[in-house]
Design a protein around this motif. Structure first.
Motif, short mmCIF file in Angstrom:
data_model
loop_
_atom_site.label_atom_id
_atom_site.label_comp_id
_atom_site.label_asym_id
_atom_site.label_seq_id
_atom_site.Cartn_x
_atom_site.Cartn_y
_atom_site.Cartn_z
N LEU A 106 0.83 -1.20 0.00
CA LEU A 106 0.00 0.00 0.00
C LEU A 106 0.87 1.26 0.00
O LEU A 106 0.54 2.25 -0.66
N LYS A 107 1.98 1.21 0.73
CA LYS A 107 2.89 2.35 0.81
C LYS A 107 3.89 2.38 -0.34
O LYS A 107 4.66 3.34 -0.47
N GLY A 108 3.91 1.33 -1.16
CA GLY A 108 4.81 1.32 -2.32
C GLY A 108 6.27 1.10 -1.97
O GLY A 108 7.16 1.50 -2.73
N TYR A 133 -4.08 -4.40 -3.72
CA TYR A 133 -3.57 -3.12 -3.23
C TYR A 133 -2.61 -2.49 -4.23
O TYR A 133 -2.64 -1.28 -4.48
N GLN A 137 -3.28 1.09 -6.18
CA GLN A 137 -2.37 2.22 -6.01
C GLN A 137 -1.56 2.53 -7.27
O GLN A 137 -0.93 3.58 -7.37
N HIS A 139 1.08 0.66 -8.44
CA HIS A 139 2.50 0.34 -8.24
C HIS A 139 2.90 -0.78 -9.23
O HIS A 139 2.86 -1.96 -8.89
N ASN A 170 -8.88 3.51 -11.43
CA ASN A 170 -8.01 4.57 -10.94
C ASN A 170 -7.05 5.13 -11.99
O ASN A 170 -6.20 5.95 -11.67
N HIS A 172 -4.66 3.67 -13.93
CA HIS A 172 -3.27 3.20 -13.96
C HIS A 172 -3.04 2.37 -15.23
O HIS A 172 -3.06 1.13 -15.20
#
Length: 230
Positions: A106-108, A133, A137, A139, A170, A172
């Protein structure tokens, strides 16, 4: 704080103190807070000292976040490495169902993610997964790592969305392109009837909608050709 959460915190403190005393460590009433603080702020030296005194590497906070989950959530690479070296469980999930790997994704944080994958953190399970996730996001590097490590491309979020749908929603596009190289379900629907195409169009990601439609057409053509050859 709800009574259940308070009770959970008290039990965690008791377990912590009992483990420390059993190992001969001089545990204090503040050890529980100290070890959580060390994991939260990446104070690895302080954490090592506490672990060497017998503190359980799988100590959890009031929300069932283990030290490893906390360190991954906060992005502390060295702390995560230390906890794994002391035997922290990479399979642990908190009250929300998140594991250290999921929060690292989630935080990459690729370094933490790859460390946890190597440590055997689960890639596939019910509910939200690391791949979902990563797609949500955007990633791409983590999507690639997870796919190469065996992540199920057709795993579903609680609302029925797959990774392609989340990436399409989203915007991406690079993640969408990578997922279209797999056997992901191009027609999967959410519990409200959304698909990758309809979600992309709702968010005005028309280029993504066109990509998915082209992939649907190509897959349909390949299926028809295969049927003719049989």
């Amino acid at each position: 704080m709800p009574k259940l959460t308070e009770r959970f915190a008290r039990v965690a403190r008791l377990i912590l103190l009992a483990a420390a005393l059993a190992s001969g460590g001089a545990a204090t009433a503040g050890s529980y807070e100290d070890v959580l603080d060390a994991a939260t702020h990446g104070r690895t030296s302080a954490l090592i000292e506490l672990l060497d005194r017998g503190i359980d590497p799988d100590t959890v906070d009031a929300f069932n976040n283990s030290l490893l989950v906390i360190a991954a959530r906060e992005g502390h690479v060295h702390t995560v490495r230390t906890l794994l070296a002391y035997g922290a469980d990479p399979k642990h999930r908190n009250e929300a169902g998140d594991s250290a790997l999921m929060l690292g994704v989630l935080k990459g944080n690729r370094e933490i993610v790859d460390m946890l994958i190597d440590a055997g953190a689960p890639l596939n399970h019910d509910g939200w997964t690391p791949l979902l996730y990563a797609a949500f996001q955007g990633h791409l590097d983590l999507v690639e790592d997870l796919l190469l490590s065996g992540a199920d491309v057709n795993g579903l979020a609680p609302n029925g969305a797959n990774a392609l749908m989340l990436a399409s929603r989203n915007g991406h596009i690079d993640v969408v392109r990578r997922l279209l190289e797999t056997d992901i379900d191009l027609y999967q629907e959410t519990d409200r009837g959304y698909t990758a195409v309809s979600w992309a169009l709702e968010r005005r990601n028309t280029d993504i909608a066109e990509l998915v439609r082209a992939a649907q057409a190509e897959r349909s053509k390949s299926s028809e050709l295969s049927s003719e050859l049989q």
